[in-house]
Design a protein around this motif. Structure first.
Motif, PDB file in Angstrom:
ATOM      1  N   UNK A   2       0.863  -1.177   0.000  1.00 39.82           N
ATOM      2  CA  UNK A   2       0.000   0.000   0.000  1.00 39.82           C
ATOM      3  C   UNK A   2       0.910   1.241   0.000  1.00 39.82           C
ATOM      4  N   UNK A   3       0.675   2.122  -0.966  1.00 41.16           N
ATOM      5  CA  UNK A   3       1.461   3.342  -1.089  1.00 41.16           C
ATOM      6  C   UNK A   3       0.536   4.535  -0.892  1.00 41.16           C
ATOM      7  N   UNK A   4       0.846   5.373   0.096  1.00 41.35           N
ATOM      8  CA  UNK A   4       0.027   6.544   0.412  1.00 41.35           C
ATOM      9  C   UNK A   4       0.822   7.804   0.084  1.00 41.35           C
ATOM     10  N   UNK A   5       0.260   8.612  -0.804  1.00 39.55           N
ATOM     11  CA  UNK A   5       0.888   9.873  -1.192  1.00 39.55           C
ATOM     12  C   UNK A   5       0.127  11.017  -0.529  1.00 39.55           C
ATOM     13  N   UNK A   6       0.837  11.894   0.151  1.00 39.92           N
ATOM     14  CA  UNK A   6       0.213  13.026   0.830  1.00 39.92           C
ATOM     15  C   UNK A   6       0.850  14.318   0.329  1.00 39.92           C
ATOM     16  N   UNK A 163       1.668  13.468  -9.371  1.00 39.32           N
ATOM     17  CA  UNK A 163       1.079  13.086 -10.646  1.00 39.32           C
ATOM     18  C   UNK A 163       2.062  12.296 -11.506  1.00 39.32           C
ATOM     19  N   UNK A 164       3.347  12.601 -11.387  1.00 39.43           N
ATOM     20  CA  UNK A 164       4.357  11.801 -12.087  1.00 39.43           C
ATOM     21  C   UNK A 164       4.342  10.373 -11.545  1.00 39.43           C
ATOM     22  N   UNK A 165       4.262  10.228 -10.229  1.00 41.70           N
ATOM     23  CA  UNK A 165       4.183   8.882  -9.634  1.00 41.70           C
ATOM     24  C   UNK A 165       2.959   8.129 -10.161  1.00 41.70           C
ATOM     25  N   UNK A 166       1.810   8.785 -10.134  1.00 42.71           N
ATOM     26  CA  UNK A 166       0.584   8.139 -10.610  1.00 42.71           C
ATOM     27  C   UNK A 166       0.696   7.790 -12.086  1.00 42.71           C
ATOM     28  N   UNK A 167       1.287   8.686 -12.850  1.00 44.25           N
ATOM     29  CA  UNK A 167       1.466   8.452 -14.277  1.00 44.25           C
ATOM     30  C   UNK A 167       2.239   7.165 -14.523  1.00 44.25           C
ATOM     31  N   UNK A 168       3.332   6.997 -13.804  1.00 45.29           N
ATOM     32  CA  UNK A 168       4.185   5.827 -14.010  1.00 45.29           C
ATOM     33  C   UNK A 168       3.528   4.550 -13.505  1.00 45.29           C
ATOM     34  N   UNK A 186      -2.644  18.764   1.702  1.00 46.76           N
ATOM     35  CA  UNK A 186      -2.814  17.679   2.702  1.00 46.76           C
ATOM     36  C   UNK A 186      -3.764  16.584   2.249  1.00 46.76           C
ATOM     37  N   UNK A 187      -4.091  16.529   0.956  1.00 53.20           N
ATOM     38  CA  UNK A 187      -4.961  15.448   0.485  1.00 53.20           C
ATOM     39  C   UNK A 187      -4.222  14.117   0.519  1.00 53.20           C
ATOM     40  N   UNK A 188      -4.995  13.057   0.664  1.00 52.18           N
ATOM     41  CA  UNK A 188      -4.476  11.698   0.800  1.00 52.18           C
ATOM     42  C   UNK A 188      -4.851  10.881  -0.437  1.00 52.18           C
ATOM     43  N   UNK A 189      -3.844  10.293  -1.068  1.00 53.76           N
ATOM     44  CA  UNK A 189      -4.057   9.422  -2.221  1.00 53.76           C
ATOM     45  C   UNK A 189      -3.509   8.040  -1.875  1.00 53.76           C
ATOM     46  N   UNK A 190      -4.328   7.021  -2.056  1.00 59.25           N
ATOM     47  CA  UNK A 190      -3.953   5.670  -1.655  1.00 59.25           C
ATOM     48  C   UNK A 190      -3.937   4.749  -2.867  1.00 59.25           C
ATOM     49  N   UNK A 191      -2.817   4.047  -3.057  1.00 61.88           N
ATOM     50  CA  UNK A 191      -2.710   3.028  -4.086  1.00 61.88           C
ATOM     51  C   UNK A 191      -2.337   1.715  -3.424  1.00 61.88           C
ATOM     52  N   UNK A 192      -2.957   0.645  -3.883  1.00 64.26           N
ATOM     53  CA  UNK A 192      -2.633  -0.677  -3.363  1.00 64.26           C
ATOM     54  C   UNK A 192      -2.410  -1.627  -4.530  1.00 64.26           C
ATOM     55  N   UNK A 200       2.226 -11.636 -10.217  1.00 63.72           N
ATOM     56  CA  UNK A 200       1.880 -10.403 -10.906  1.00 63.72           C
ATOM     57  C   UNK A 200       1.278  -9.384  -9.939  1.00 63.72           C
ATOM     58  N   UNK A 201       1.651  -8.135 -10.108  1.00 67.96           N
ATOM     59  CA  UNK A 201       1.108  -7.065  -9.258  1.00 67.96           C
ATOM     60  C   UNK A 201       0.845  -5.833 -10.115  1.00 67.96           C
ATOM     61  N   UNK A 202      -0.251  -5.164  -9.795  1.00 67.71           N
ATOM     62  CA  UNK A 202      -0.581  -3.909 -10.493  1.00 67.71           C
ATOM     63  C   UNK A 202      -1.166  -2.939  -9.480  1.00 67.71           C
ATOM     64  N   UNK A 203      -0.666  -1.707  -9.494  1.00 66.26           N
ATOM     65  CA  UNK A 203      -1.162  -0.701  -8.565  1.00 66.26           C
ATOM     66  C   UNK A 203      -2.527  -0.191  -9.007  1.00 66.26           C
ATOM     67  N   UNK A 204      -3.428  -0.079  -8.048  1.00 63.94           N
ATOM     68  CA  UNK A 204      -4.765   0.447  -8.320  1.00 63.94           C
ATOM     69  C   UNK A 204      -5.061   1.558  -7.319  1.00 63.94           C
ATOM     70  N   UNK A 205      -5.548   2.679  -7.829  1.00 58.64           N
ATOM     71  CA  UNK A 205      -5.836   3.828  -6.975  1.00 58.64           C
ATOM     72  C   UNK A 205      -7.211   3.664  -6.338  1.00 58.64           C
ATOM     73  N   UNK A 206      -7.239   3.525  -5.017  1.00 52.69           N
ATOM     74  CA  UNK A 206      -8.514   3.359  -4.323  1.00 52.69           C
ATOM     75  C   UNK A 206      -9.030   4.664  -3.737  1.00 52.69           C
ATOM     76  N   UNK A 207      -8.149   5.666  -3.651  1.00 51.33           N
ATOM     77  CA  UNK A 207      -8.541   6.956  -3.091  1.00 51.33           C
ATOM     78  C   UNK A 207      -7.649   8.026  -3.713  1.00 51.33           C
ATOM     79  N   UNK A 208      -8.252   9.085  -4.209  1.00 51.80           N
ATOM     80  CA  UNK A 208      -7.492  10.135  -4.882  1.00 51.80           C
ATOM     81  C   UNK A 208      -7.853  11.495  -4.292  1.00 51.80           C
ATOM     82  N   UNK A 209      -6.858  12.163  -3.712  1.00 51.74           N
ATOM     83  CA  UNK A 209      -7.079  13.510  -3.218  1.00 51.74           C
ATOM     84  C   UNK A 209      -8.094  13.624  -2.096  1.00 51.74           C
ATOM     85  N   UNK A 210      -8.125  12.667  -1.192  1.00 54.51           N
ATOM     86  CA  UNK A 210      -9.105  12.628  -0.104  1.00 54.51           C
ATOM     87  C   UNK A 210      -8.776  13.702   0.945  1.00 54.51           C
TER      88      UNK A 210
END
Length: 236
Positions: A2-6, A163-168, A186-192, A200-210
């Motif tokens: 789980x990767x959380x970007x703030x 946004x560069x992280x999300x792009x990649x 201070x928004x919270x973006x969560x990828x898991x 196999x693994x693929x990142x999926x954004x479950x929360x964007x700019x919360x």
């Protein structure tokens, strides 16, 4: 994983720190996040991100870990008209007519984006090296996961670099993300990672700019970096 970007709090760019409002936002964020189970927390080297992270790190009992490559993606390019500007400052008429701007890796080859490719690829390579340290190896557009424990990792950073992280991770043009989405201070973006088949693994954004913590604290969402009026959900 789980990767959380703030994103950092409401900024005072003149001193690379936070406004009075930004400090209130950071306090509300820490109140929200105090019980999160965080394995590792990293911070951009810029002051506004470090100041935002301070209260959360204290609540988690974590030391500050700096990621130099997580500082803002503030690389200007010649726009052919007004001098040098950063990608998210271009007007719609200046970039939407070029198909490359909507392609995951080709946007840096668009005529008005030339000069960004080296820095974009450097950040993407740094992100992949970072993920490798957690057992995730880039293979084409997805990741291969090595056996091991799952981790929850936080990065305090900025709008552009986020946004560069999300792009990649999601294989989407950075330019399309920069102009199509907003990450408030201070928004919270969560990828898991979804790991449904073998390694196999693929990142999926479950929360964007919360910004739930701002609503609960009756604090208005800052429009820093946004060019229209914010929809607010607080009591006036």
């Amino acid at each position: 994983m789980r990767l959380i970007l703030i994103r950092h709090g409401d900024p005072d760019y003149s001193i690379d720190s936070l406004t009075e409002k930004g400090w209130r936002e950071a306090a509300l964020l820490a109140k929200r996040a105090k019980d999160w189970q965080i394995d590792d927390a990293f911070v951009s080297p810029l002051g506004r991100a470090r100041d935002t992270a301070r209260a959360c790190l204290k609540a988690w009992g974590k030391e500050e870990k700096i990621l130099d490559w997580a500082q803002e993606f503030y690389f200007s390019i010649d726009d052919g008209k007004r001098g040098k500007r950063i990608p998210w400052d271009f007007y719609p008429s200046e970039w939407t007519g070029e198909d490359k701007n909507f392609c995951e890796n080709e946007w840096v080859n668009a005529p008005n984006m030339l000069g960004l490719k080296k820095e974009y690829e450097r950040v993407c390579a740094s992100l992949d090296e970072f993920l490798q340290s957690y057992g995730y190896f880039r293979e084409g557009r997805r990741y291969r996961k090595e056996p091991g424990s799952q981790k929850t990792v936080v990065i305090f950073c900025h709008f552009g670099i986020g946004m560069v992280f999300l792009s990649h991770l999601l294989n989407i043009s950075t330019q399309a993300l920069l102009h199509g989405f907003f990450l408030a201070p201070t928004s919270v973006t969560v990828l898991s990672t979804e790991e449904r088949h073998g390694d196999e693994a693929y990142f999926r954004c479950e929360r964007l700019g919360d910004t739930l913590h701002l609503k609960e604290g009756n604090e208005r969402v800052s429009a820093s970096g946004y060019f229209t009026e914010i929809f607010q959900e607080i009591k006036e």
